[in-house]
Scaffold this motif. Structure first.
Motif, PDB file in Angstrom:
ATOM      1  N   ARG A 106      29.104  39.877  25.524  1.00 13.35           N
ATOM      2  CA  ARG A 106      29.655  41.227  26.351  1.00 13.35           C
ATOM      3  C   ARG A 106      29.983  40.739  27.807  1.00 13.35           C
ATOM      4  NH1 ARG A 106      29.850  42.081  21.989  1.00 13.35           N
ATOM      5  NH2 ARG A 106      28.780  43.848  20.778  1.00 13.35           N
ATOM      6  N   ASP A 107      29.521  39.760  28.336  1.00 16.66           N
ATOM      7  CA  ASP A 107      29.855  39.523  29.770  1.00 16.66           C
ATOM      8  C   ASP A 107      31.186  38.759  29.745  1.00 16.66           C
ATOM      9  OD1 ASP A 107      27.482  40.504  30.745  1.00 16.66           O
ATOM     10  OD2 ASP A 107      26.683  38.604  30.921  1.00 16.66           O
ATOM     11  N   ARG A 108      31.311  37.825  28.700  1.00 10.97           N
ATOM     12  CA  ARG A 108      32.451  37.280  28.417  1.00 10.97           C
ATOM     13  C   ARG A 108      33.849  38.045  28.075  1.00 10.97           C
ATOM     14  NH1 ARG A 108      34.855  32.528  27.884  1.00 10.97           N
ATOM     15  NH2 ARG A 108      36.286  31.937  26.231  1.00 10.97           N
ATOM     16  N   GLU A 109      33.451  39.084  27.466  1.00 10.37           N
ATOM     17  CA  GLU A 109      34.399  40.079  26.858  1.00 10.37           C
ATOM     18  C   GLU A 109      34.980  40.680  28.327  1.00 10.37           C
ATOM     19  OE1 GLU A 109      32.379  42.613  24.130  1.00 10.37           O
ATOM     20  OE2 GLU A 109      33.175  41.071  22.328  1.00 10.37           O
ATOM     21  N   ALA A 110      33.706  40.988  29.039  1.00  8.10           N
ATOM     22  CA  ALA A 110      34.393  41.741  30.443  1.00  8.10           C
ATOM     23  C   ALA A 110      35.335  40.929  31.397  1.00  8.10           C
ATOM     24  CB  ALA A 110      32.971  42.345  31.073  1.00  8.10           C
ATOM     25  N   ASP A 111      34.697  39.521  31.390  1.00  9.06           N
ATOM     26  CA  ASP A 111      35.546  38.665  32.002  1.00  9.06           C
ATOM     27  C   ASP A 111      37.021  38.643  31.475  1.00  9.06           C
ATOM     28  OD1 ASP A 111      33.346  38.151  33.706  1.00  9.06           O
ATOM     29  OD2 ASP A 111      32.792  36.422  32.800  1.00  9.06           O
ATOM     30  N   LEU A 112      37.079  38.433  30.357  1.00  7.35           N
ATOM     31  CA  LEU A 112      38.379  38.209  29.629  1.00  7.35           C
ATOM     32  C   LEU A 112      39.203  39.628  30.057  1.00  7.35           C
ATOM     33  CD1 LEU A 112      37.324  36.562  26.167  1.00  7.35           C
ATOM     34  CD2 LEU A 112      38.693  35.520  28.277  1.00  7.35           C
ATOM     35  N   GLU A 113      38.576  40.756  30.050  1.00 11.89           N
ATOM     36  CA  GLU A 113      39.307  41.882  30.128  1.00 11.89           C
ATOM     37  C   GLU A 113      39.821  42.157  31.580  1.00 11.89           C
ATOM     38  OE1 GLU A 113      41.230  45.487  29.763  1.00 11.89           O
ATOM     39  OE2 GLU A 113      40.369  44.252  28.066  1.00 11.89           O
ATOM     40  N   LEU A 114      38.803  41.669  32.513  1.00 13.71           N
ATOM     41  CA  LEU A 114      39.246  41.462  33.737  1.00 13.71           C
ATOM     42  C   LEU A 114      40.473  40.541  34.107  1.00 13.71           C
ATOM     43  CD1 LEU A 114      38.893  42.324  36.959  1.00 13.71           C
ATOM     44  CD2 LEU A 114      37.328  40.206  36.978  1.00 13.71           C
ATOM     45  N   LEU A 115      40.496  39.528  33.436  1.00 11.33           N
ATOM     46  CA  LEU A 115      41.428  38.292  33.547  1.00 11.33           C
ATOM     47  C   LEU A 115      42.945  38.994  32.739  1.00 11.33           C
ATOM     48  CD1 LEU A 115      42.566  35.410  33.991  1.00 11.33           C
ATOM     49  CD2 LEU A 115      41.503  34.825  31.968  1.00 11.33           C
ATOM     50  N   ASN A 116      42.561  39.713  31.836  1.00 12.38           N
ATOM     51  CA  ASN A 116      43.664  40.129  31.170  1.00 12.38           C
ATOM     52  C   ASN A 116      44.341  41.396  32.239  1.00 12.38           C
ATOM     53  OD1 ASN A 116      45.329  41.286  29.149  1.00 12.38           O
ATOM     54  ND2 ASN A 116      43.843  42.491  28.096  1.00 12.38           N
ATOM     55  N   GLU A 117      43.623  41.983  32.653  1.00 16.09           N
ATOM     56  CA  GLU A 117      44.312  43.167  33.662  1.00 16.09           C
ATOM     57  C   GLU A 117      44.967  42.431  34.847  1.00 16.09           C
ATOM     58  OE1 GLU A 117      44.635  46.106  33.162  1.00 16.09           O
ATOM     59  OE2 GLU A 117      43.656  45.973  31.183  1.00 16.09           O
ATOM     60  N   VAL A 118      44.308  41.437  35.354  1.00 13.67           N
ATOM     61  CA  VAL A 118      44.842  40.747  36.605  1.00 13.67           C
ATOM     62  C   VAL A 118      46.113  39.897  36.140  1.00 13.67           C
ATOM     63  CG1 VAL A 118      44.560  38.570  38.076  1.00 13.67           C
ATOM     64  CG2 VAL A 118      42.741  40.302  37.774  1.00 13.67           C
ATOM     65  N   LEU A 119      46.263  39.260  35.044  1.00 17.36           N
ATOM     66  CA  LEU A 119      47.389  38.442  34.450  1.00 17.36           C
ATOM     67  C   LEU A 119      48.543  39.660  34.374  1.00 17.36           C
ATOM     68  CD1 LEU A 119      46.229  35.763  32.076  1.00 17.36           C
ATOM     69  CD2 LEU A 119      46.932  35.637  34.706  1.00 17.36           C
ATOM     70  N   ALA A 120      48.059  40.879  33.498  1.00 17.13           N
ATOM     71  CA  ALA A 120      49.202  41.854  33.431  1.00 17.13           C
ATOM     72  C   ALA A 120      49.909  42.195  34.531  1.00 17.13           C
ATOM     73  CB  ALA A 120      48.518  42.964  32.680  1.00 17.13           C
ATOM     74  N   VAL A 122      50.187  40.665  37.460  1.00 16.94           N
ATOM     75  CA  VAL A 122      50.794  39.523  38.180  1.00 16.94           C
ATOM     76  C   VAL A 122      52.301  39.418  37.402  1.00 16.94           C
ATOM     77  CG1 VAL A 122      51.034  36.807  38.321  1.00 16.94           C
ATOM     78  CG2 VAL A 122      48.896  38.070  38.814  1.00 16.94           C
ATOM     79  N   PHE A 123      51.941  39.276  36.047  1.00 20.36           N
ATOM     80  CA  PHE A 123      53.463  39.485  35.007  1.00 20.36           C
ATOM     81  C   PHE A 123      54.237  40.631  35.334  1.00 20.36           C
ATOM     82  CE2 PHE A 123      51.495  36.055  32.454  1.00 20.36           C
ATOM     83  CZ  PHE A 123      52.090  35.186  32.622  1.00 20.36           C
ATOM     84  N   ARG A 124      53.629  41.662  35.280  1.00 25.13           N
ATOM     85  CA  ARG A 124      54.491  42.990  35.438  1.00 25.13           C
ATOM     86  C   ARG A 124      55.112  43.401  36.973  1.00 25.13           C
ATOM     87  NH1 ARG A 124      51.006  46.021  33.325  1.00 25.13           N
ATOM     88  NH2 ARG A 124      50.089  46.879  35.036  1.00 25.13           N
ATOM     89  N   HIS A 125      54.370  42.575  37.870  1.00 27.34           N
ATOM     90  CA  HIS A 125      55.027  43.138  39.401  1.00 27.34           C
ATOM     91  C   HIS A 125      55.348  41.650  39.927  1.00 27.34           C
ATOM     92  CE1 HIS A 125      54.031  47.116  38.724  1.00 27.34           C
ATOM     93  NE2 HIS A 125      52.577  46.932  38.502  1.00 27.34           N
TER      94      HIS A 125
END
Length: 328
Positions: A106-120, A122-125
């Motif tokens: 669950r901790d890894r899933e939360a980290d990946l979700e945070l990374l996912n949002e950050v990268l999104a 970065v790419f989007r804006h």
């Protein structure tokens, strides 16, 4: 003895009770979870779990929850519980409680979700905005360079910026694809292939040869069209002479699949691209130059299909085939 040692070595708490719901055995992980200074053996399961209301409810309720979250020594831990009756022959003998510890998951899933949002973001804006700035300045230089002294440099800047912009857009699509729920729809593969033919003939100087069977319907993810776009554009983009390229588009069926095949007469796909797809991950030594083929690969997988890419000799080009389930 070997079974007992296996249970003792488990990092997941395991509790065994008798028919009267009295604890008769716990492994070290369970003892640590319920550490109170006294042995839990001989306690009722209700008394043992009283310190954790979530587990106390698990004992009292007939339906086992999918997951329970506990605060242990001030830290949050996540467990997937399993409750199983123990029998001797046909007679009930007790109950086995197993708490699978999924905290790290669950901790890894939360980290990946945070990374996912950050990268999104970065790419989007960030990336898109800065690439637009680069392209804008390149256009200004091109306008002021009346002697065409920097034509090659300006073209390189603008082409590089456009390519990075394309990668950014594909990465955004890839993120949405990965996060999307599983969904499929009926797709007319024959019609899709003919639309590709029209698009190529109207927008490029590429010669198109076709062998398209009629009425080939498949079931696939809604982004199958984007995947085919990628295969076609990839074949043209990586050709040594795009204006002189010849592209072959074919559609046929097998016993249970519809297949669209794109073949070019270019130099052939880089072996590193194929290795990265075969391995199924990006590594230091085997990496793809972009996200396009990864997008195609995931679309195929989410369509319950597959993609195959083969490389011929030095002048034999590349053949990409997308296999999808037939819609009968």
């Amino acid at each position: 003895m070997s079974r007992q040692r296996a249970v003792e070595s488990l990092t997941d708490p395991v509790i065994t009770t008798d028919q009267s719901d009295v604890v008769v055995d716990v492994n070290p992980a369970a003892a640590a979870l319920f550490e109170s200074g006294t042995t839990p053996i001989g306690m009722s399961i209700a008394e043992l779990t009283r310190q954790y209301p979530e587990l106390h409810a698990l004992v009292a309720e007939p339906e086992t929850p999918a997951e329970v979250t506990l605060t242990v020594d001030g830290e949050t831990q996540h467990f997937v519980p399993r409750v199983q009756a123990i029998t001797r022959g046909t007679l009930p003998a007790g109950t086995l409680y197993v708490l699978r510890d999924v905290t790290q998951l669950r901790d890894r899933e939360a980290d990946l979700e945070l990374l996912n949002e950050v990268l999104a973001r970065v790419f989007r804006h960030n990336v898109r905005n800065r690439l637009n700035v680069i392209d804008g300045y390149a256009a200004q230089i091109e306008t002021q360079d009346t002697a065409d002294a920097y034509t090659t440099e300006v073209d390189t800047i603008r082409n590089t910026a456009q390519r990075l912009m394309s990668h950014s857009e594909k990465a955004t699509i890839l993120r949405k694809l990965i996060n999307a729920d599983e969904q499929t729809e009926s797709i007319d593969l024959s019609q899709l292939a003919r639309k590709q033919q029209q698009r190529i003939e109207q927008t490029t100087a590429v010669t198109v040869e076709t062998a398209i069977a009629d009425g080939v319907a498949v079931v696939g993810h809604p982004l199958v069209t984007v995947a085919v776009d990628e295969l076609v554009d990839n074949a043209i983009e990586h050709h040594d002479e795009p204006a002189a390229a010849t592209l072959s588009i074919a559609v046929h069926t097998t016993a249970d699949q519809g297949v669209i095949q794109i073949e070019d007469d270019g130099p052939g796909i880089d072996p590193h691209e194929l290795t990265a797809l075969d391995v199924g991950e990006e590594t230091e030594l085997t990496h793809g130059s972009g996200v396009g083929l990864w997008l195609v690969n995931i679309v195929a997988r989410k369509s319950n299909g597959s993609v195959s890419i083969t490389r011929g000799g030095a002048d034999d080009g590349t053949r990409a085939s997308l296999h999808l389930p037939r819609d009968d």
